[in-house]
Design a protein around this motif. Structure first.
Motif, PDB file in Angstrom:
ATOM      1  N   TRP A 121       0.843  -1.209   0.000  1.00 32.77           N
ATOM      2  CA  TRP A 121       0.000   0.000   0.000  1.00 32.77           C
ATOM      3  C   TRP A 121       0.875   1.255   0.000  1.00 32.77           C
ATOM      4  O   TRP A 121       0.592   2.222  -0.725  1.00 32.77           O
ATOM      5  CB  TRP A 121      -0.908  -0.005   1.223  1.00 32.77           C
TER       6      TRP A 121
ATOM      7  N   ARG B 246       3.872   1.807  -1.111  1.00 26.46           N
ATOM      8  CA  ARG B 246       4.504   2.090  -2.408  1.00 26.46           C
ATOM      9  C   ARG B 246       3.523   2.805  -3.327  1.00 26.46           C
ATOM     10  O   ARG B 246       3.855   3.817  -3.953  1.00 26.46           O
ATOM     11  CB  ARG B 246       4.985   0.792  -3.056  1.00 26.46           C
ATOM     12  N   ASN B 247       2.300   2.298  -3.421  1.00 27.99           N
ATOM     13  CA  ASN B 247       1.309   2.918  -4.299  1.00 27.99           C
ATOM     14  C   ASN B 247       0.945   4.324  -3.824  1.00 27.99           C
ATOM     15  O   ASN B 247       0.783   5.238  -4.634  1.00 27.99           O
ATOM     16  CB  ASN B 247       0.054   2.044  -4.365  1.00 27.99           C
TER      17      ASN B 247
ATOM     18  N   THR C 289       1.696   7.711  -5.949  1.00 24.53           N
ATOM     19  CA  THR C 289       0.580   8.602  -6.305  1.00 24.53           C
ATOM     20  C   THR C 289       0.852  10.023  -5.848  1.00 24.53           C
ATOM     21  O   THR C 289       0.684  10.987  -6.613  1.00 24.53           O
ATOM     22  CB  THR C 289      -0.730   8.082  -5.687  1.00 24.53           C
TER      23      THR C 289
ATOM     24  N   GLU D 270       4.586  -5.959  -5.917  1.00 25.49           N
ATOM     25  CA  GLU D 270       3.814  -5.667  -7.129  1.00 25.49           C
ATOM     26  C   GLU D 270       4.737  -5.483  -8.328  1.00 25.49           C
ATOM     27  O   GLU D 270       4.390  -5.878  -9.454  1.00 25.49           O
ATOM     28  CB  GLU D 270       2.955  -4.419  -6.916  1.00 25.49           C
TER      29      GLU D 270
END
Length: 894
Positions: free
Chosen positions: A12, A14-15, A19, A238
Motif C-alpha cells: 500500500w 509504495r502505491n 501517487t 507488485e
C-alpha cells in the motif's frame, strides 16, 4: 512479527507514495506525458505552471532549482528509454528513497538511536502529534536565520502538517552527517516531491505508526533488523508481479527490473545455518571453543573422518589458528537488504568477545575490517548499509559518528564516466583506470559476477594518485578542476567496489538472485555464456562459480540455491568442478516450501580445497520429492535431526552425470558399475507435430473410415491410404499398458506435418529429425513412459501399431525377446530408485532412463517374462473395459 500486516503496509505504501509524488510532480508541470514550460508571468524568483487548474501553480526560490534538477534527472534517463519510462523510473526512485528513510527513522526512534533522542514520526507518550513537532528546538537541527521565528508562527497558526514536513526534511539532512549513504542529497528534487502528513489517517506516516506494532522494530523487545528486509521484499511485491507478467509476454528482464525479478528474502534459520557453518566453523576449527559453539543452534558437527583425512584437516586448521579476529574477511556479494551481514555481525561479535575484545571496540573493527557487501540494487544497498550500521549501534553507542567506514556498496556503472578526466592520472596509471572502466560498463546488468582485470596493488596505486589529485592546491583551470572532481568522486567509488570484488574472503555467504537463461536480456546472456559456460543456465548457479572465485584457498562458501545444479545434465561440468576441486562440508535439502510451493531449495557449505575421502554431512528434510511444507516445518525437521546422511563426495564420480546423490546406498552405488539400459537398446524421443490442435484428435472425434489402428510398419500405413493412426502422447501415471486414445494425421507418411515443419524451419532442409524425431522407430514394439509425472515412474508396453510423441519417449530393445524382461525392471521400484539418484525431478528424460543399470539373468528370464506378460494382460483388460479404448467391447459389469 505479522508478515501479512507488513506486506499489506509495504504494498500500500509504495502505491500511496507513487501517487503523491506523481501528483506533486504534476503541480510543477511534470507529468508522464510531457514537461511544461513556465508561463509568461514567471519571474526570476518565481515560476508558474498551468496544470489545468483555475490558477497557475507557483514554486519559489530553492524549489525552482530543485525542479530543474528533476527535469535533468528525467532527461538523463531518457537517453536510455522513452520519456514515459524515464519519468516512471525517477518517480519510483523518489518513492523508495522516502520509503527507506521513513522506515529508517521509525527504527531509530523506537530504539532511541536518533542523535537528539527526540521522536520524529510519533510520540513517546502515545499522542498523535510527533515529539519533534511538539518540541522542535530540542531536536538539535540546523535552523537558518529567521527560521525559528517562522516555526513558532506556524505552530501559532496551527500549520502543523506543514511544520512536520519541514522538520522531517531537516532531520534527514542532519542524519546525512552520520548515515550519508542513506540520507545523502536530501536537498535535491526528492524534497520538492515529498508529501508528508502525520494528521492524515490515509497517509503513510499514520499507517506506519498504527499498522505495524512498535515492538516489531524494538530490538530490546524481540524486534529485529530483519523487519527491514521483509519491508523491502514486500515493497517490491507488485513490481515483481509486473515483471513476471512481462516475462509471460516474452519481454526480457531489463537491468532496472533484475532486483524485483530475482530477489527472495532468506529465512532466518537458513541464514544462521550458513553463517554458523562457514564463518563460525572457520574460527572454532582454529580456536576450539565449546561454549561459543554451544550457542549456535544450526551448527553441524563434523562426521567422523578417516585418519588420512584428519591429517589434511590438521594442516588447514593450523592456518586458521593463526587468524586474529581482525584478519577475517566475510562478504555477501548479493546482500539484498543485509540479512546475512547482520547475523554475520553477531557471530563476529561473539568471536571478538571470546578473544578478549570489548563490544564497543569490536563493533568498530567489524565494520572497518571484517564485513563486506555488494548489490546491484541501490535501494537494497541503502537498507543493507542501514541495517549493518544499526547492528553496530546496538553494541557501540558512539558508532554513528559519521567517520566509521562501512564496506557495503551498491554496484555502480562506468557508462557515463568522462574518460577525458583520466588525463590527470598520468600515462602509467591511465591504462589501469581504463581497464577498471571497461570492467564496470553496464555493471548493473551483471553485478558480482563481473571479473575485474585489475590487481589490488594497481587499485592501491590508483587510490594514492587520487589522494594526490585531491590535495592539489592549484588545478590550473576550470576544466582541470572538473576532471579532478570526476576522479575524486566517480572513480573513487569504482575503486572501492573493485577492491571488494578483487580481494579474497575467508567466508563468502549469500542467497543469490534467481533467473533462468530464458529470461535474461541479450547483454547479460552473452556475458554469462562467455564467462561462465559451465553454469550459464541460471544466474544463481553462475554465482556459485563467482563466489568460489572470491574465496580464499581453504576458505568457505555458503549459499542457499535451487537444487537444479545437483542433478541436471546441463550442470555436469559444474558438478565436476565442485567435486574435484572443492569439498562439501555440509548440505541441507529442505525441498519445496522455503520460498513457496514451486521453488525447491538446497543450502550448503563448501570448502575451497579438495580433501579426498572427506565425509560430508547431509540433511534431507522431506520425505517425498515434490512435497511442499512451510518454512517452519522444515526448520523443525532440521532441529529434530531428521534425515542425516554421511557421504564421501568422491562416490558421486561413479554415478552417471555425477549427481550430488548424497542419500544413495552402497548397494545402489555398486549397481551403477553394471551395464546400462543404453547398452541393451535405444531410448529416444518421438515426434513434435508443431501444431497439436491441427494434427491430433482423440480416435472418437474423427471419421472411423479414415482411421487405421493396426498397421505394423510405415510402409503398411502409407499403403492403407488412411489419415489417422494411433499416437502415444504420454498421459498420467499408468503401468504396463494404456493411455492410448489419441490419433495423429500421418496421411502419406506425415506429409502435412512435414510440410509445416519445412515451412516454419526452412533451415532444417530435409533433415527433420529435430521435429520428426526417430521416425525409423514408428510402428515398432517398445516400452513407453510419460516424460513428465508428478507421482512415480512407470512404463507401458506398446504394440507395433503406434507413433509416439516427444512427451512419451520409448525404449526399443536390441533383442525384442528381452523387451518384457526390461519392462519388468523399468516398472519396478528399483528403477524409480535409480532415477531418484540420476535425476530426482518430475521429468524422466531419455538420457536418464538410458543410464539405469540392468543385470541380465537368463536363469530368471522365463519367470520374469511370465509375470510381466500377466501384468500386461491384466492392465490391457482393465484399459479395454473403458469406452475410451478403441478395443472396448462391453463394460465388465454387463
Amino acid at each position: 512479527m505479522n508478515k501479512a500486516t507488513i506486506r499489506n503496509f509495504a504494498v500500500w505504501a509504495r502505491n500511496k507514495l507513487m501517487t503523491d509524488i506523481s501528483y506533486h510532480a504534476g503541480l510543477c508541470g511534470i507529468t508522464k506525458n510531457n514537461i511544461l514550460k513556465a508561463l509568461p508571468q514567471s519571474t526570476k524568483d518565481v515560476e508558474f505552471y498551468d496544470v489545468g487548474t483555475a490558477e497557475p501553480y507557483a514554486i519559489y526560490g530553492e524549489e525552482i532549482r530543485q525542479r530543474k534538477s528533476l527535469v535533468d534527472a528525467i532527461c538523463k534517463k531518457g537517453k536510455e528509454a522513452d520519456y514515459e519510462t524515464a519519468y516512471g523510473r525517477v518517480m519510483e526512485e523518489v518513492a523508495y528513497t522516502w520509503f527507506n528513510r521513513l522506515i529508517a527513522i521509525r527504527f531509530m526512534e523506537v530504539n532511541d538511536y536518533l542523535p537528539a533522542h527526540i521522536r520524529v514520526l510519533s510520540s513517546e507518550n502515545g499522542k498523535q502529534e510527533p515529539d519533534i513537532v511538539t518540541t522542535p528546538f530540542d531536536a538539535e537541527l540546523f535552523f537558518a536565520e529567521g527560521e525559528q521565528q517562522e516555526i513558532i508562527q506556524m505552530k501559532n497558526d496551527n500549520k502543523l502538517d506543514e511544520l512536520f514536513r519541514i522538520l522531517f526534511i531537516k532531520q534527514c539532512r542532519e542524519l546525512s552527517r552520520i548515515l550519508p549513504r542513506l540520507f545523502e542529497g536530501t536537498n535535491d528534487y526528492t524534497e520538492l516531491l515529498l508529501s508528508l502528513s502525520f494528521i492524515d489517517r490515509e497517509g503513510v506516516v499514520y499507517h506506519l505508526i498504527h499498522d505495524i506494532p512498535e515492538d516489531d522494530f524494538n530490538v530490546e523487545k524481540g524486534g529485529q533488523v530483519e523487519i527491514i528486509g521483509w519491508l523491502y521484499q514486500y515493497y517490491n511485491a507488485e513490481l515483481k508481479d509486473e515483471t513476471f507478467a512481462l516475462l509471460k509476454n516474452n519481454v526480457k528482464v531489463t537491468k532496472e527490473r533484475i532486483p524485483s525479478a530475482t530477489q527472495l528474502f532468506t529465512p532466518d534459520w537458513i541464514v544462521r545455518y550458513m553463517v554458523e557453518n562457514s564463518l563460525g566453523r572457520l574460527w572454532v576449527e582454529g580456536h576450539p571453543n565449546a561454549m561459543l559453539k554451544s550457542g549456535w543452534k544450526y551448527y553441524l558437527e563434523e562426521a567422523e573422518q578417516e585418519a588420512r583425512v584428519k591429517e589434511d584437516l590438521e594442516q588447514i586448521r593450523s592456518e586458521y589458528a593463526k587468524l586474529n579476529p581482525e584478519d577475517i574477511r566475510v562478504i555477501d556479494p548479493c546482500m539484498g537488504s543485509g540479512h546475512i551481514l547482520v547475523y554475520a555481525f553477531d557471530v563476529l561479535m561473539q568471536i571478538y568477545v571470546s578473544a578478549g575484545y570489548t563490544k564497543r571496540d569490536a563493533a568498530k573493527s567489524i565494520l572497518e575490517h571484517n564485513l563486506f557487501g555488494l548489490d546491484i540494487d541501490d535501494r537494497a544497498a541503502q537498507l543493507a548499509y542501514f541495517a549493518v550500521m544499526m547492528k553496530a549501534r546496538q553494541y557501540n553507542r558512539r558508532i554513528l559518528d559519521g567517520e566509521t567506514n562501512c564496506n557495503v556498496y551498491a554496484i555502480k556503472e562506468s557508462n557515463s564516466f568522462d574518460r577525458e578526466a583520466l588525463v590527470k592520472l598520468g600515462d602509467d596509471l591511465r591504462p589501469v583506470a581504463e581497464r577498471l572502466l571497461d570492467a564496470f560498463a553496464d555493471a548493473k546488468e551483471y553485478g558480482s559476477i563481473i571479473t575485474v582485470d585489475v590487481t589490488l596493488e594497481e587499485l592501491d596505486s590508483l587510490d594514492k594518485r587520487l589522494d594526490d589529485v585531491d590535495k592539489m592546491s592549484d588545478y590550473g583551470n576550470l576544466l582541470d578542476m572538473m576532471y579532478a572532481g570526476i576522479l575524486c568522486t566517480e572513480l573513487d567509488d569504482l575503486i572501492k567496489q573493485a577492491c571488494v570484488m578483487v580481494q579474497k574472503y575467508d567466508a563468502v555467504i549469500t542467497n543469490p538472485p534467481y533467473m533462468g537463461a530464458g529470461n535474461m536480456n541479450d547483454k547479460l546472456s552473452a556475458y554469462i555464456k562467455k564467462k561462465y559456460p559451465d553454469s550459464k543456465s541460471d544466474i544463481s548457479t553462475v554465482l556459485m562459480e563467482a563466489c568460489l572465485s572470491m574465496s580464499k584457498q581453504s576458505g568457505y562458501m555458503a549459499m542457499i540455491n535451487i537444487p537444479v545444479w545437483m542433478f541436471l545434465s546441463s550442470y555436469e561440468k559444474l558438478r565436476e568442478k565442485l567435486v574435484t576441486s572443492n569439498t562439501f562440508i555440509s548440505l541441507i535439502h529442505p525441498g519445496r516450501g522455503i520460498f513457496g510451493s514451486d521453488f525447491g531449495t538446497v543450502a550448503f557449505v563448501i570448502g575451497k580445497k579438495h580433501i579426498q575421502y572427506y565425509a560430508g554431512t547431509y540433511r534431507r528434510l522431506f520425505d517425498k520429492q515434490g512435497d511442499v511444507e512451510p518454512n517452519e516445518i522444515r526448520e523443525k525437521a532440521f532441529l529434530e535431526g531428521k534425515g542425516i546422511y554421511i557421504k564421501q563426495q568422491d562416490d558421486y564420480k561413479g554415478i552417471p552425470g555425477k549427481p550430488i546423490a548424497y542419500w544413495i546406498s552402497d548397494a545402489l552405488l555398486k549397481a551403477f558399475s553394471e551395464k546400462k539400459a543404453k547398452d541393451y537398446g535405444r531410448q529416444c524421443l518421438g515426434m513434435r507435430t508443431g501444431d497439436n490442435e491441427r494434427f491430433l484428435r482423440t480416435w472418437q472425434e474423427v471419421n472411423y473410415q479414415d482411421v487405421e489402428l493396426f498397421c505394423h510398419s510405415r510402409e503398411q500405413a502409407m499403403d492403407s491410404g488412411k489419415k489417422w493412426f494411433p499416437y502415444n502422447k504420454g498421459g498420467e501415471f499408468r503401468k504396463w499398458y494404456g493411455n492410448l486414445w489419441n490419433v495423429v494425421n500421418w496421411f502419406n507418411d506425415g506429409e502435412e506435418i512435414k510440410t509445416l515443419v519445412r515451412k516454419v524451419y526452412p533451415q532444417l532442409g530435409d533433415n527433420l529429425g529435430w521435429k520428426i524425431s526417430n521416425e525409423d522407430k514408428y510402428f515398432h514394439k517398445g516400452i513407453a513412459w510419460s516424460r513428465i509425472s508428478s507421482s512415480f515412474f512407470g512404463v507401458r508396453v506398446c504394440d507395433d501399431n503406434i507413433i509416439f510423441d516427444t512427451n512419451a519417449p520409448m525404449m526399443f530393445s536390441n533383442d525384442e525377446l528381452y523387451l518384457d524382461y526390461f519392462a519388468g525392471l523399468l516398472t519396478s521400484k528399483v528403477a524409480t530408485e535409480f532415477l531418484k539418484v540420476i535425476n530426482p525431478t518430475i521429468s524422466f528424460q531419455v538420457g536418464d532412463v538410458a543410464e539405469i543399470p540392468i543385470i541380465v539373468d537368463d536363469l530368471k528370464k522365463e519367470k520374469i517374462d511370465n509375470l510381466v506378460e500377466e501384468n500386461i494382460a491384466l492392465s490391457r483388460t482393465d484399459w479395454d473395459s473403458n469406452e475410451i479404448s478403441w478395443n472396448f467391447k462391453k463394460h465388465p459389469l454387463v
